[in-house]
Design a protein around this motif. Structure first.
Motif, PDB file in Angstrom:
ATOM      1  N   CYS A  92      34.725  37.642  47.688  1.00 55.05           N
ATOM      2  CA  CYS A  92      33.806  37.778  48.684  1.00 55.05           C
ATOM      3  C   CYS A  92      33.189  38.915  48.768  1.00 55.05           C
ATOM      4  CB  CYS A  92      34.662  37.738  50.081  1.00 55.05           C
ATOM      5  SG  CYS A  92      35.357  36.078  50.455  1.00 55.05           S
ATOM      6  N   THR A  93      32.034  39.188  49.478  1.00 55.10           N
ATOM      7  CA  THR A  93      31.199  40.464  49.520  1.00 55.10           C
ATOM      8  C   THR A  93      30.676  40.681  50.752  1.00 55.10           C
ATOM      9  OG1 THR A  93      29.239  39.049  48.788  1.00 55.10           O
ATOM     10  CG2 THR A  93      30.374  40.323  46.862  1.00 55.10           C
ATOM     11  N   TYR A 116      34.194  33.518  47.525  1.00 56.99           N
ATOM     12  CA  TYR A 116      32.766  33.782  46.917  1.00 56.99           C
ATOM     13  C   TYR A 116      31.728  33.901  48.215  1.00 56.99           C
ATOM     14  CZ  TYR A 116      33.723  32.938  42.105  1.00 56.99           C
ATOM     15  OH  TYR A 116      34.166  33.005  41.045  1.00 56.99           O
ATOM     16  N   VAL A 117      32.315  34.001  49.521  1.00 63.64           N
ATOM     17  CA  VAL A 117      31.508  34.011  50.758  1.00 63.64           C
ATOM     18  C   VAL A 117      30.681  35.436  50.549  1.00 63.64           C
ATOM     19  CG1 VAL A 117      31.519  34.416  53.422  1.00 63.64           C
ATOM     20  CG2 VAL A 117      32.681  32.278  52.163  1.00 63.64           C
ATOM     21  N   HIS A 118      29.298  35.535  50.937  1.00 66.46           N
ATOM     22  CA  HIS A 118      28.568  36.551  51.106  1.00 66.46           C
ATOM     23  C   HIS A 118      28.297  36.766  52.783  1.00 66.46           C
ATOM     24  CE1 HIS A 118      25.994  40.014  50.489  1.00 66.46           C
ATOM     25  NE2 HIS A 118      24.880  39.303  51.093  1.00 66.46           N
ATOM     26  N   ALA A 120      25.930  39.235  54.655  1.00 66.49           N
ATOM     27  CA  ALA A 120      25.113  40.302  54.335  1.00 66.49           C
ATOM     28  C   ALA A 120      24.924  41.524  55.679  1.00 66.49           C
ATOM     29  CB  ALA A 120      23.578  39.937  54.198  1.00 66.49           C
ATOM     30  N   ASN A 134      31.601  29.749  48.947  1.00 69.50           N
ATOM     31  CA  ASN A 134      30.313  29.825  48.748  1.00 69.50           C
ATOM     32  C   ASN A 134      29.128  29.731  49.786  1.00 69.50           C
ATOM     33  OD1 ASN A 134      31.469  28.627  45.881  1.00 69.50           O
ATOM     34  ND2 ASN A 134      29.951  30.315  45.569  1.00 69.50           N
ATOM     35  N   THR A 136      26.874  31.360  52.510  1.00 74.72           N
ATOM     36  CA  THR A 136      26.053  32.689  52.367  1.00 74.72           C
ATOM     37  C   THR A 136      25.214  32.857  53.480  1.00 74.72           C
ATOM     38  OG1 THR A 136      25.756  32.234  49.899  1.00 74.72           O
ATOM     39  CG2 THR A 136      24.488  33.620  51.211  1.00 74.72           C
ATOM     40  N   GLY A 154      23.844  27.782  53.306  1.00 75.17           N
ATOM     41  CA  GLY A 154      23.153  29.093  53.352  1.00 75.17           C
ATOM     42  C   GLY A 154      22.602  29.123  54.503  1.00 75.17           C
TER      43      GLY A 154
END
Length: 262
Positions: A92-93, A116-118, A120, A134, A136, A154
């Protein structure tokens, strides 16, 4: 003593509760604070002005508190704030906020965030959210409580997702999603009411009936948004037990800037 693996690098200025555990080869920066009972797995990087609450479980290879992926960012002391009892899975980021917004990226409590979740800069997440692999979020996204975000979905910048909504697998979210709705697809479509989620949360039959009526008013009767909102006020009088749900929907519709998915 805090349980820090010998290969981890923890800046002496970082503030870690004595009950925190840090896995092998993890790097913790000087402005990081981590609350009681939280654990950080191997090969993680936690940097920036990042505050993490109690009883969080952060799995290996996560990157939390890195600078925003925003060309306007110029080193301002912005923040990432994570609440309590969150599960944050591999890779994750989560980025810091920016000076162009509130300056804080915020994640609430009891969220289940898969690999893998982003998330921002400047996103604001509530509580009890599930984000599948995933998913995002672009910058400035706001997500209400009890939302489910499907894998590979997304969400464009500045979108808002209302409480109790469900976003299906691999969806393109380019409009605000009202509370309680189920959406999916590309192009995006509203499929109905999140009945499974509401029943799991012990919504009464009266409240669910009123929410289904809200869906009809907004999506099935050809009304303009203003007409639908006028009808919502009448619904609140007819079903007092659902007045808070109606107010949530009306407030969301009235504050939408990007427009809602219809």
């Amino acid at each position: 003593m805090t349980q820090v693996h010998p290969t981890a690098i923890v800046d002496p200025k970082a503030e870690l509760d004595p009950s925190v555990s840090i896995g092998p080869f993890t790097v913790i920066g000087p402005h990081v604070r981590i609350g009681a009972g939280s654990s950080v797995g191997a090969h993680c990087v936690i940097e920036g002005h990042t505050t993490i609450g109690r009883d969080n479980r952060i799995f290996q290879f996560a990157s939390l508190g890195a600078v925003p992926q925003d060309k306007k960012y110029d080193g301002e002391p912005t923040e990432l704030v994570i609440g309590d009892r969150n599960t944050i899975r591999e890779f994750c980021t989560f980025n810091l906020g920016t000076a162009q917004d509130v300056g804080v990226t915020r994640i609430g409590d009891d969220n289940w965030i898969m690999a893998y979740v982003h998330i921002a800069h400047d996103c604001q997440l509530g509580n009890q959210i599930t984000m599948a692999n995933n998913a995002t979020l672009a910058g400035h996204v706001v997500i209400g409580d009890w939302v489910t975000v499907g894998g590979l979905t997304g969400i464009l910048q500045r979108m808002r997702i209302g409480a109790h909504a469900m976003l299906g697998f691999a969806s393109h979210i380019g409009k605000d999603i009202p509370p309680f709705m189920v959406v999916d697809g590309n192009p995006l479509a509203v499929r109905g009411v999140n009945l499974v989620g509401l029943r799991r949360r012990d919504f009464s039959a009266e409240r669910i009936t009123a929410i289904r009526e809200m869906h009809k008013l907004i999506y099935r009767q050809g009304k303009t948004l203003d007409e639908a909102r006028s009808a919502l006020s009448e619904l609140a009088l007819q079903v007092p037990g659902a007045a808070a749900d109606v107010a949530l929907m009306d407030g969301f519709l009235g504050s939408s800037v990007s427009g809602i998915a219809r």
